[in-house]
Design a protein around this motif. Sequence first.
Motif, PDB file in Angstrom:
ATOM      1  N   GLN A   1      96.835  56.834  18.721  1.00  0.00           N
ATOM      2  CA  GLN A   1      98.039  56.072  18.397  1.00  0.00           C
ATOM      3  C   GLN A   1      97.708  54.784  17.648  1.00  0.00           C
ATOM      4  OE1 GLN A   1     100.757  55.694  21.721  1.00  0.00           O
ATOM      5  NE2 GLN A   1      99.771  57.406  22.746  1.00  0.00           N
TER       6      GLN A   1
ATOM      7  N   ALA B   1     100.620  47.958  14.896  1.00  0.00           N
ATOM      8  CA  ALA B   1     101.909  47.263  14.963  1.00  0.00           C
ATOM      9  C   ALA B   1     101.914  46.245  16.094  1.00  0.00           C
ATOM     10  CB  ALA B   1     103.045  48.266  15.135  1.00  0.00           C
ATOM     11  N   ASN B   2     101.342  46.608  17.236  1.00  0.00           N
ATOM     12  CA  ASN B   2     101.269  45.673  18.360  1.00  0.00           C
ATOM     13  C   ASN B   2     100.432  44.449  17.994  1.00  0.00           C
ATOM     14  OD1 ASN B   2     102.806  47.338  19.935  1.00  0.00           O
ATOM     15  ND2 ASN B   2     101.115  48.122  21.151  1.00  0.00           N
TER      16      ASN B   2
ATOM     17  N   ARG C   1     100.566  52.541  16.302  1.00  0.00           N
ATOM     18  CA  ARG C   1     101.185  51.752  17.376  1.00  0.00           C
ATOM     19  C   ARG C   1     100.326  50.538  17.706  1.00  0.00           C
ATOM     20  NH1 ARG C   1     102.633  54.289  23.290  1.00  0.00           N
ATOM     21  NH2 ARG C   1     103.422  52.389  24.256  1.00  0.00           N
TER      22      ARG C   1
ATOM     23  N   ASP D   1     101.399  45.983  24.655  1.00  0.00           N
ATOM     24  CA  ASP D   1     102.149  47.157  25.079  1.00  0.00           C
ATOM     25  C   ASP D   1     101.260  47.951  26.020  1.00  0.00           C
ATOM     26  OD1 ASP D   1     103.975  49.187  25.280  1.00  0.00           O
ATOM     27  OD2 ASP D   1     103.693  49.923  23.254  1.00  0.00           O
TER      28      ASP D   1
END
Length: 82
Positions: free
Chosen positions: A46, A52-53, A49, A60
């Motif tokens: 991922q 982006a975090n 993800r 997250d």
Amino acid sequence: LKDGEAASVKAGDRAGTPLSMTNGRGAFSNSLAEYSVAAMLHFNKQLPRLAANKVNAVWDNFVMDTMEGKTVGLVGYGSIGQ
């Protein structure tokens, strides 16, 4: 070059898009095999993800999946699949 390949080269020239063609068997097979493994890790872990975090400074909390026990299917067994 075959007729279809010559037509695609001409179409690429009209569009202004540089096209690279080779009829050398296995010319990029190692690179494509490495890319395939990298893509599997990219989506399994991922990475979009996670990136982006990082950009959003967000923690997250999630469990990252592992590749252990997964099955990979190879379509064809040419120079890339080997």
